[in-house]
Write a protein that holds these residues in place. Structure first.
Motif, PDB file in Angstrom:
ATOM      1  N   PRO A 293       0.823  -1.206   0.000  1.00  0.00           N
ATOM      2  CA  PRO A 293       0.000   0.000   0.000  1.00  0.00           C
ATOM      3  C   PRO A 293       0.862   1.264   0.000  1.00  0.00           C
ATOM      4  CG  PRO A 293      -0.048  -1.030   2.155  1.00  0.00           C
ATOM      5  CD  PRO A 293       0.718  -1.950   1.242  1.00  0.00           C
ATOM      6  N   ILE A 294       0.319   2.317  -0.605  1.00  0.00           N
ATOM      7  CA  ILE A 294       0.988   3.622  -0.580  1.00  0.00           C
ATOM      8  C   ILE A 294       0.584   4.293   0.721  1.00  0.00           C
ATOM      9  CG2 ILE A 294       1.222   5.848  -1.728  1.00  0.00           C
ATOM     10  CD1 ILE A 294       0.421   4.386  -4.344  1.00  0.00           C
ATOM     11  N   THR A 295       1.548   4.490   1.630  1.00  0.00           N
ATOM     12  CA  THR A 295       1.230   4.996   2.962  1.00  0.00           C
ATOM     13  C   THR A 295       1.811   6.372   3.249  1.00  0.00           C
ATOM     14  OG1 THR A 295       3.172   3.879   3.860  1.00  0.00           O
ATOM     15  CG2 THR A 295       1.088   2.666   3.920  1.00  0.00           C
ATOM     16  N   LYS A 296       2.601   6.911   2.305  1.00  0.00           N
ATOM     17  CA  LYS A 296       3.178   8.232   2.511  1.00  0.00           C
ATOM     18  C   LYS A 296       3.407   8.892   1.149  1.00  0.00           C
ATOM     19  CE  LYS A 296       7.765   6.218   2.809  1.00  0.00           C
ATOM     20  NZ  LYS A 296       8.917   5.952   3.618  1.00  0.00           N
ATOM     21  N   PRO A 297       3.604  10.196   1.129  1.00  0.00           N
ATOM     22  CA  PRO A 297       3.823  10.878  -0.149  1.00  0.00           C
ATOM     23  C   PRO A 297       5.039  10.299  -0.891  1.00  0.00           C
ATOM     24  CG  PRO A 297       3.459  12.482   1.595  1.00  0.00           C
ATOM     25  CD  PRO A 297       3.594  11.129   2.248  1.00  0.00           C
ATOM     26  N   THR A 298       4.929  10.248  -2.207  1.00  0.00           N
ATOM     27  CA  THR A 298       6.019   9.733  -3.038  1.00  0.00           C
ATOM     28  C   THR A 298       6.592  10.866  -3.882  1.00  0.00           C
ATOM     29  OG1 THR A 298       4.543   9.192  -4.854  1.00  0.00           O
ATOM     30  CG2 THR A 298       4.892   7.482  -3.182  1.00  0.00           C
ATOM     31  N   LEU A 299       7.746  10.639  -4.474  1.00  0.00           N
ATOM     32  CA  LEU A 299       8.374  11.647  -5.319  1.00  0.00           C
ATOM     33  C   LEU A 299       7.472  11.991  -6.505  1.00  0.00           C
ATOM     34  CD1 LEU A 299      10.777  13.436  -5.942  1.00  0.00           C
ATOM     35  CD2 LEU A 299      11.841  11.500  -7.112  1.00  0.00           C
ATOM     36  N   ALA A 300       6.828  10.990  -7.108  1.00  0.00           N
ATOM     37  CA  ALA A 300       5.943  11.253  -8.244  1.00  0.00           C
ATOM     38  C   ALA A 300       4.788  12.156  -7.832  1.00  0.00           C
ATOM     39  CB  ALA A 300       5.415   9.942  -8.817  1.00  0.00           C
ATOM     40  N   LEU A 301       4.228  11.911  -6.662  1.00  0.00           N
ATOM     41  CA  LEU A 301       3.141  12.741  -6.165  1.00  0.00           C
ATOM     42  C   LEU A 301       3.613  14.165  -5.919  1.00  0.00           C
ATOM     43  CD1 LEU A 301       0.236  12.996  -5.175  1.00  0.00           C
ATOM     44  CD2 LEU A 301       1.015  12.219  -2.947  1.00  0.00           C
ATOM     45  N   LEU A 302       4.775  14.315  -5.342  1.00  0.00           N
ATOM     46  CA  LEU A 302       5.340  15.629  -5.089  1.00  0.00           C
ATOM     47  C   LEU A 302       5.550  16.387  -6.402  1.00  0.00           C
ATOM     48  CD1 LEU A 302       6.620  17.777  -3.270  1.00  0.00           C
ATOM     49  CD2 LEU A 302       8.777  16.525  -3.452  1.00  0.00           C
ATOM     50  N   MET A 303       6.086  15.711  -7.404  1.00  0.00           N
ATOM     51  CA  MET A 303       6.320  16.354  -8.701  1.00  0.00           C
ATOM     52  C   MET A 303       5.001  16.807  -9.321  1.00  0.00           C
ATOM     53  SD  MET A 303       9.514  16.579  -9.078  1.00  0.00           S
ATOM     54  CE  MET A 303       9.576  17.103 -10.768  1.00  0.00           C
ATOM     55  N   MET A 304       3.950  15.978  -9.201  1.00  0.00           N
ATOM     56  CA  MET A 304       2.655  16.337  -9.758  1.00  0.00           C
ATOM     57  C   MET A 304       2.103  17.584  -9.056  1.00  0.00           C
ATOM     58  SD  MET A 304      -0.887  14.151 -10.057  1.00  0.00           S
ATOM     59  CE  MET A 304       0.005  12.683 -10.425  1.00  0.00           C
ATOM     60  N   VAL A 305       2.222  17.641  -7.751  1.00  0.00           N
ATOM     61  CA  VAL A 305       1.744  18.799  -6.989  1.00  0.00           C
ATOM     62  C   VAL A 305       2.509  20.053  -7.418  1.00  0.00           C
ATOM     63  CG1 VAL A 305       1.662  19.823  -4.690  1.00  0.00           C
ATOM     64  CG2 VAL A 305       0.928  17.467  -5.027  1.00  0.00           C
ATOM     65  N   LEU A 306       3.817  19.949  -7.589  1.00  0.00           N
ATOM     66  CA  LEU A 306       4.614  21.108  -8.014  1.00  0.00           C
ATOM     67  C   LEU A 306       4.212  21.591  -9.402  1.00  0.00           C
ATOM     68  CD1 LEU A 306       8.132  20.075  -6.696  1.00  0.00           C
ATOM     69  CD2 LEU A 306       6.612  21.817  -5.747  1.00  0.00           C
ATOM     70  N   ILE A 307       3.944  20.680 -10.322  1.00  0.00           N
ATOM     71  CA  ILE A 307       3.518  21.058 -11.673  1.00  0.00           C
ATOM     72  C   ILE A 307       2.180  21.770 -11.625  1.00  0.00           C
ATOM     73  CG2 ILE A 307       2.734  20.122 -13.890  1.00  0.00           C
ATOM     74  CD1 ILE A 307       4.958  17.947 -13.486  1.00  0.00           C
ATOM     75  N   VAL A 308       1.242  21.235 -10.849  1.00  0.00           N
ATOM     76  CA  VAL A 308      -0.079  21.869 -10.738  1.00  0.00           C
ATOM     77  C   VAL A 308       0.042  23.253 -10.118  1.00  0.00           C
ATOM     78  CG1 VAL A 308      -2.312  21.728  -9.577  1.00  0.00           C
ATOM     79  CG2 VAL A 308      -1.351  19.706 -10.695  1.00  0.00           C
ATOM     80  N   LEU A 309       0.833  23.376  -9.065  1.00  0.00           N
ATOM     81  CA  LEU A 309       1.017  24.680  -8.422  1.00  0.00           C
ATOM     82  C   LEU A 309       1.639  25.689  -9.383  1.00  0.00           C
ATOM     83  CD1 LEU A 309       2.215  23.744  -4.832  1.00  0.00           C
ATOM     84  CD2 LEU A 309       0.051  24.811  -5.473  1.00  0.00           C
ATOM     85  N   LYS A 310       2.577  25.248 -10.194  1.00  0.00           N
ATOM     86  CA  LYS A 310       3.209  26.143 -11.165  1.00  0.00           C
ATOM     87  C   LYS A 310       2.173  26.639 -12.174  1.00  0.00           C
ATOM     88  CE  LYS A 310       7.002  26.419 -14.439  1.00  0.00           C
ATOM     89  NZ  LYS A 310       8.116  25.715 -15.066  1.00  0.00           N
ATOM     90  N   GLN A 311       1.281  25.749 -12.622  1.00  0.00           N
ATOM     91  CA  GLN A 311       0.258  26.133 -13.588  1.00  0.00           C
ATOM     92  C   GLN A 311      -0.765  27.087 -12.964  1.00  0.00           C
ATOM     93  OE1 GLN A 311       0.132  25.491 -16.865  1.00  0.00           O
ATOM     94  NE2 GLN A 311       2.131  24.563 -16.587  1.00  0.00           N
ATOM     95  N   VAL A 312      -1.126  26.820 -11.732  1.00  0.00           N
ATOM     96  CA  VAL A 312      -2.144  27.636 -11.048  1.00  0.00           C
ATOM     97  C   VAL A 312      -1.617  29.039 -10.754  1.00  0.00           C
ATOM     98  CG1 VAL A 312      -3.449  27.847  -8.896  1.00  0.00           C
ATOM     99  CG2 VAL A 312      -3.331  25.657 -10.053  1.00  0.00           C
ATOM    100  N   THR A 313      -0.343  29.143 -10.428  1.00  0.00           N
ATOM    101  CA  THR A 313       0.215  30.437 -10.061  1.00  0.00           C
ATOM    102  C   THR A 313       0.829  31.195 -11.230  1.00  0.00           C
ATOM    103  OG1 THR A 313       2.320  29.397  -9.446  1.00  0.00           O
ATOM    104  CG2 THR A 313       0.674  29.686  -7.698  1.00  0.00           C
ATOM    105  N   LYS A 314       0.744  30.622 -12.438  1.00  0.00           N
ATOM    106  CA  LYS A 314       1.310  31.270 -13.622  1.00  0.00           C
ATOM    107  C   LYS A 314       0.545  32.550 -13.918  1.00  0.00           C
ATOM    108  CE  LYS A 314       2.501  28.700 -17.137  1.00  0.00           C
ATOM    109  NZ  LYS A 314       2.386  27.854 -18.346  1.00  0.00           N
ATOM    110  N   LYS A 315       1.278  33.616 -14.185  1.00  0.00           N
ATOM    111  CA  LYS A 315       0.637  34.895 -14.499  1.00  0.00           C
ATOM    112  C   LYS A 315       0.256  34.927 -15.967  1.00  0.00           C
ATOM    113  CE  LYS A 315       3.112  37.412 -10.965  1.00  0.00           C
ATOM    114  NZ  LYS A 315       4.034  38.481 -10.654  1.00  0.00           N
ATOM    115  N   PRO A 316      -0.927  35.501 -16.280  1.00  0.00           N
ATOM    116  CA  PRO A 316      -1.383  35.541 -17.683  1.00  0.00           C
ATOM    117  C   PRO A 316      -0.535  36.420 -18.564  1.00  0.00           C
ATOM    118  CG  PRO A 316      -3.026  36.526 -16.196  1.00  0.00           C
ATOM    119  CD  PRO A 316      -1.857  36.078 -15.373  1.00  0.00           C
TER     120      PRO A 316
END
Length: 81
Positions: free
Chosen positions: A58-81
């Motif tokens: 079972p996946i019981t703690k955050p993984t590197l892949a999950l962290l990378m996905m969160v960083l990519i999403v945050l970068k897209q959300v905070t991107k200035k138009p």
């Protein structure tokens, strides 16, 4: 929770697949194959990881892949138009 997320994602996939079906129909009307564009499968979530072994754990703690996905999403959300 997992079922609710899967249902939501599948609700997005369904109209996309309907559109793909319509495009495939038009291509077929002009002589192309019936399934030129493949449809998107329903979502299935992993229930563990078999990395570095044959057994599923079972996946019981955050993984590197999950962290990378969160960083990519945050970068897209905070991107200035």
């Amino acid at each position: 929770m997992k079922k609710l997320a899967a249902d939501g994602i599948n609700m997005v996939i369904h109209p996309i697949n309907d559109g793909i079906g319509g495009i495939n129909d038009i291509i077929h009307d002009f002589g192309g194959p019936k399934n030129t564009i493949g449809k998107i499968d329903k979502v299935k979530f992993a229930d563990g990881t078999g990395a570095f072994s044959g057994e599923r754990r079972p996946i019981t703690k955050p993984t590197l892949a999950l962290l990378m996905m969160v960083l990519i999403v945050l970068k897209q959300v905070t991107k200035k138009p």
